[in-house]
Design a protein around this motif. Structure first.
Motif, PDB file in Angstrom:
ATOM      1  N   UNK A 431      55.897  43.357  45.791  1.00 54.75           N
ATOM      2  CA  UNK A 431      56.005  42.879  44.467  1.00 54.75           C
ATOM      3  C   UNK A 431      56.267  44.079  43.622  1.00 54.75           C
ATOM      4  N   UNK A 432      55.433  45.108  43.940  1.00 51.99           N
ATOM      5  CA  UNK A 432      55.512  46.445  43.487  1.00 51.99           C
ATOM      6  C   UNK A 432      56.355  47.538  43.760  1.00 51.99           C
ATOM      7  N   UNK A 433      57.067  47.046  44.908  1.00 53.17           N
ATOM      8  CA  UNK A 433      58.112  48.226  45.529  1.00 53.17           C
ATOM      9  C   UNK A 433      59.143  48.228  45.184  1.00 53.17           C
ATOM     10  N   UNK A 434      59.692  47.678  44.133  1.00 51.81           N
ATOM     11  CA  UNK A 434      61.042  47.804  43.680  1.00 51.81           C
ATOM     12  C   UNK A 434      61.979  46.690  43.764  1.00 51.81           C
ATOM     13  N   UNK A 435      63.281  46.727  43.324  1.00 52.31           N
ATOM     14  CA  UNK A 435      64.258  45.583  43.139  1.00 52.31           C
ATOM     15  C   UNK A 435      64.813  45.047  44.575  1.00 52.31           C
ATOM     16  N   UNK A 436      64.563  45.854  45.538  1.00 52.79           N
ATOM     17  CA  UNK A 436      65.122  45.286  46.876  1.00 52.79           C
ATOM     18  C   UNK A 436      64.279  44.247  47.301  1.00 52.79           C
ATOM     19  N   UNK A 437      63.121  44.085  47.090  1.00 52.02           N
ATOM     20  CA  UNK A 437      62.077  43.251  47.474  1.00 52.02           C
ATOM     21  C   UNK A 437      62.368  41.901  46.583  1.00 52.02           C
ATOM     22  N   UNK A 438      63.018  42.090  45.983  1.00 54.52           N
ATOM     23  CA  UNK A 438      63.384  40.699  45.171  1.00 54.52           C
ATOM     24  C   UNK A 438      64.439  39.839  45.593  1.00 54.52           C
ATOM     25  N   UNK A 439      65.416  40.319  46.696  1.00 57.22           N
ATOM     26  CA  UNK A 439      66.393  39.846  47.032  1.00 57.22           C
ATOM     27  C   UNK A 439      66.224  39.252  48.274  1.00 57.22           C
ATOM     28  N   UNK A 440      66.718  37.874  48.400  1.00 61.55           N
ATOM     29  CA  UNK A 440      66.633  36.793  49.424  1.00 61.55           C
ATOM     30  C   UNK A 440      67.581  36.798  50.416  1.00 61.55           C
ATOM     31  N   UNK A 441      67.551  37.343  51.758  1.00 61.19           N
ATOM     32  CA  UNK A 441      68.635  37.159  52.563  1.00 61.19           C
ATOM     33  C   UNK A 441      68.124  36.820  53.795  1.00 61.19           C
ATOM     34  N   UNK A 442      69.063  36.506  54.886  1.00 61.98           N
ATOM     35  CA  UNK A 442      68.542  36.020  56.234  1.00 61.98           C
ATOM     36  C   UNK A 442      68.266  37.153  57.248  1.00 61.98           C
ATOM     37  N   UNK A 443      67.253  37.857  56.899  1.00 64.01           N
ATOM     38  CA  UNK A 443      67.099  39.221  57.643  1.00 64.01           C
ATOM     39  C   UNK A 443      66.936  39.127  59.191  1.00 64.01           C
ATOM     40  N   UNK A 444      67.223  39.966  59.862  1.00 62.27           N
ATOM     41  CA  UNK A 444      67.197  39.957  61.265  1.00 62.27           C
ATOM     42  C   UNK A 444      66.363  41.429  61.837  1.00 62.27           C
ATOM     43  N   UNK A 445      67.213  42.521  61.807  1.00 58.16           N
ATOM     44  CA  UNK A 445      66.867  43.762  62.319  1.00 58.16           C
ATOM     45  C   UNK A 445      66.255  45.042  61.414  1.00 58.16           C
ATOM     46  N   UNK A 446      65.489  45.820  61.474  1.00 61.58           N
ATOM     47  CA  UNK A 446      65.302  47.097  60.729  1.00 61.58           C
ATOM     48  C   UNK A 446      65.518  47.940  61.857  1.00 61.58           C
ATOM     49  N   UNK A 447      66.226  49.155  61.374  1.00 66.03           N
ATOM     50  CA  UNK A 447      66.323  50.188  62.314  1.00 66.03           C
ATOM     51  C   UNK A 447      66.047  51.553  61.497  1.00 66.03           C
ATOM     52  N   UNK A 448      65.011  52.381  61.886  1.00 65.90           N
ATOM     53  CA  UNK A 448      64.582  53.413  61.041  1.00 65.90           C
ATOM     54  C   UNK A 448      65.151  54.853  61.438  1.00 65.90           C
ATOM     55  N   UNK A 449      65.372  55.664  60.464  1.00 63.63           N
ATOM     56  CA  UNK A 449      66.110  56.924  60.857  1.00 63.63           C
ATOM     57  C   UNK A 449      65.864  57.853  59.378  1.00 63.63           C
ATOM     58  N   UNK A 450      65.986  59.116  59.742  1.00 64.91           N
ATOM     59  CA  UNK A 450      65.828  59.765  58.368  1.00 64.91           C
ATOM     60  C   UNK A 450      67.589  60.512  58.434  1.00 64.91           C
ATOM     61  N   UNK A 451      68.326  59.649  58.061  1.00 61.12           N
ATOM     62  CA  UNK A 451      69.639  59.926  58.064  1.00 61.12           C
ATOM     63  C   UNK A 451      70.132  60.935  57.137  1.00 61.12           C
ATOM     64  N   UNK A 452      69.430  61.470  56.121  1.00 66.05           N
ATOM     65  CA  UNK A 452      69.746  62.409  55.204  1.00 66.05           C
ATOM     66  C   UNK A 452      68.986  63.886  55.513  1.00 66.05           C
ATOM     67  N   UNK A 453      68.143  63.609  56.689  1.00 67.05           N
ATOM     68  CA  UNK A 453      67.622  64.938  57.218  1.00 67.05           C
ATOM     69  C   UNK A 453      66.539  65.456  56.032  1.00 67.05           C
ATOM     70  N   UNK A 454      66.027  64.685  55.120  1.00 69.76           N
ATOM     71  CA  UNK A 454      65.218  65.119  53.916  1.00 69.76           C
ATOM     72  C   UNK A 454      63.570  65.199  54.644  1.00 69.76           C
ATOM     73  N   UNK A 455      63.380  64.533  55.730  1.00 73.69           N
ATOM     74  CA  UNK A 455      61.950  64.397  56.183  1.00 73.69           C
ATOM     75  C   UNK A 455      61.227  63.234  55.972  1.00 73.69           C
TER      76      UNK A 455
END
Length: 585
Positions: A431-455
């Motif tokens: 609830x405190x982590x931003x607007x993304x966590x207020x969207x309701x979708x039918x979620x399935x996968x989560x894949x992690x990466x530092x795609x922008x190489x900033x660490x």
């Protein structure tokens, strides 16, 4: 957190990074436009509601991670009759009806190179595993499908070749997750493929669900309990471009029937810390599987005696995804399995030889009771040295509100972010982590990466019948409150074999700090149907001085010390495959 020059204080409450909203949706801004096509048209084939995954891969070796997205199919009823590989020209099938490879331009944007690269798979897609199986220095793609799977060999020139038939890794049926790992210690990546249930869209369709207060049923997606499970498949890499199916002799194919198989998530991890990789499988309404590696491509399922098979009540749950990490900082790897709605997810905390269901004492029960969890990742989002938890949620019944009225359970659901206090106790900070966590979708996968190489780690989330979402981590954003002085420190590690070859999966890394030790394991699998950035990112809070690390390479009895390593950058560590392993090839 408090700043000092050496020791790192653990935050007792929600971090400032989390309060301001670490994750920001940048999908459109980065040039990604992908909508899942699952073929749902009212017939409610089971395959429509299970997939789909994503994989991060630097296919052109330019130092920037590219993105492979798995697509479904507009006609589930024909899925088993079609090849997974794109045998039809693109003008016959809709352009969006295919898997997509997005090349990372390196400037923060992506371009679709699927057709040019030859990886526009048009089967009914499920997941993807990334690994350099031929040890040429270029990562290859293994795509799991409802139907024929596909192995794409990376030619090193920006294109791939479908070598599935030559390699012998089709695994027909319904495959879900897959993982590359060197199970026999010969230096070659073997392949573990998870199977789900016996299900044929040409003959089977919707089931009937009862509605409270009514004598009539309504069509609904079927429960897996009504189908036989299918044994997983283990392929041994011969080292010549071909694989041998060793499922039977390895014991992986020993379990069959209604209470067997039904696997969805997989992670390969050295569970017993004996130096070789074991396999943990999250299964749907049957006991979870833990294959202990006995050497020589032989395994035994020790899920029952280790406590991984069931929850604390001795019941099998409807397991979906799986994540691993050292949540309490004791140097042992713990495992989280996401489960069905009204079950709670399960955290198995390691005590060495056995796993304890620590869901309740770790604070994970209330937040995960109503949602139906799929993908999960233990990841240090705020780089304070401990692993937080991200879970994607979404129900499998599109009419769940009619079937389970007055429960507050919906088809579309919000994802969860839970912050680790450093001692293995989690707090729901969604609830405190931003607007993304207020969207309701039918979620399935989560894949992690530092795609922008900033660490800092970024996340890619997939959603059934909806868009993929790229969530950029702003922890290290110079524009964030506090500026550069307020940003945490980190080191990045890329562990590869020498001469140029695959990432050394399951290599164990220990970071030596003043009075504190952080342990991580190289992994590209886990979550649900997905492949992750092979590099490790280790948060160090506000430490300012360089660090030493210890690495125990695959099959080695002793660790090797490296350092001092500078903070705020990636370091490449190379390992020569032992002569004994080369002789076994």
């Amino acid at each position: 957190m408090t700043e000092d020059s050496g020791k790192d204080a653990l935050p007792p409450t929600v971090s400032e990074a989390t309060r301001r909203g670490v994750l920001v949706d940048v999908t459109s801004a980065r040039g990604i436009s992908f909508l899942n096509v699952n073929g749902a048209g009212g017939k409610r084939f089971m395959v429509e509601t299970v997939g789909f995954g994503a994989g991060w891969i630097d296919f052109d070796r330019d130092g920037h991670l590219d993105l492979y997205l798995v697509q479904g199919n507009r006609d589930p009823q024909r899925a088993l009759d079609e090849r997974g590989s794109p045998s039809e020209p693109s003008n016959v099938r809709a352009a969006e009806d295919r898997n997509t490879l997005y090349r990372n331009r390196g400037d923060g944007t992506f371009e679709d190179v699927s057709e040019r690269a030859g990886v526009a798979d048009r089967g009914y897609g499920m997941g993807v595993a990334v690994g350099d199986y031929d040890r040429d220095g270029y990562c290859d793609l293994y795509v799991t499908n409802y139907g024929r799977n596909t192995l794409y060999r990376n030619g090193g020139d920006g294109t791939f070749e479908d070598v599935t038939g030559l390699a012998g890794v089709e695994a027909p049926g319904w495959s879900t997750s897959a993982s590359w790992a060197d199970f026999d210690g010969d230096g070659n990546l073997d392949l573990y493929v998870v199977s789900y249930v016996e299900y044929d869209t040409r003959r089977q369709g919707a089931c009937v669900a009862r509605v409270p207060g009514s004598t009539r049923g309504i069509p609904a997606y079927c429960d897996p309990s009504g189908f036989f499970g299918v044994a997983d498949v283990l392929y041994r890499n011969r080292g010549d471009g071909t694989f041998q199916d060793v499922s039977e002799e390895s014991s992986v194919a020993s379990a069959r029937g209604r209470i067997a198989g039904k696997g969805l998530g997989v992670t390969v991890s050295d569970f017993d810390a004996d130096g070789d990789p074991d396999v943990l499988v999250a299964t749907d309404k049957v006991p979870n599987i833990l294959w202990r590696n006995l050497g020589g491509m032989r395994f035994e399922d020790v899920a029952l005696e280790t406590g991984f098979a069931f929850d604390a009540d001795g019941e099998p749950r409807a397991g979906m995804g799986i994540a691993r990490g050292d949540v309490d900082g004791n140097g042992r790897f713990d495992y989280l399995v996401t489960n069905f709605s009204e079950e709670t997810n399960t955290l198995y905390r390691s005590h060495g030889d056995y796993l304890e269901d620590a869901t309740t004492p770790c604070g994970l029960g209330p937040s995960s009771f109503l949602p139906l969890g799929f993908g999960a990742r233990l990841v240090d989002l705020d780089l304070d040295g401990d692993q937080d938890l991200y879970v994607t949620n979404g129900h499998v019944l599109d009419n769940v509100q009619r079937i389970r009225p007055q429960t507050g359970i919906d088809f579309g659901q919000r994802d969860l972010l839970l912050e680790n206090d450093g001692q293995g106790h989690f707090s729901d900070v969604s609830a405190q982590a931003g607007s993304w966590f207020r969207r309701a979708l039918v979620g399935r996968a989560v894949a992690e990466a530092d795609y922008d190489n900033d660490g800092d780690p970024d996340l890619l989330v997939t959603n059934v019948g909806g868009p993929v979402v790229l969530l950029e981590n702003t922890t290290l954003d110079k524009r964030a409150p506090g500026g550069a002085a307020g940003r945490p420190s980190w080191i990045g590690l890329e562990l590869i074999s020498r001469p140029p070859g695959p990432v050394v999966e399951n290599a164990r890394v220990k970071v030596l700090l003043d009075g504190r030790t952080i342990v991580r394991e190289v992994q590209t699998d886990g979550s649900f149907l997905s492949a992750h950035d092979p590099r490790l990112r280790i948060g160090l809070g506000h430490r300012k001085s360089p660090v030493h690390i210890e690495v125990r390479w695959r099959g080695e009895s002793r660790s090797v010390t490296y350092g001092p390593l500078k903070l705020g950058q990636y370091h490449v560590l190379r390992w020569r495959v032992p002569a004994s392993a080369e002789r076994r090839r």
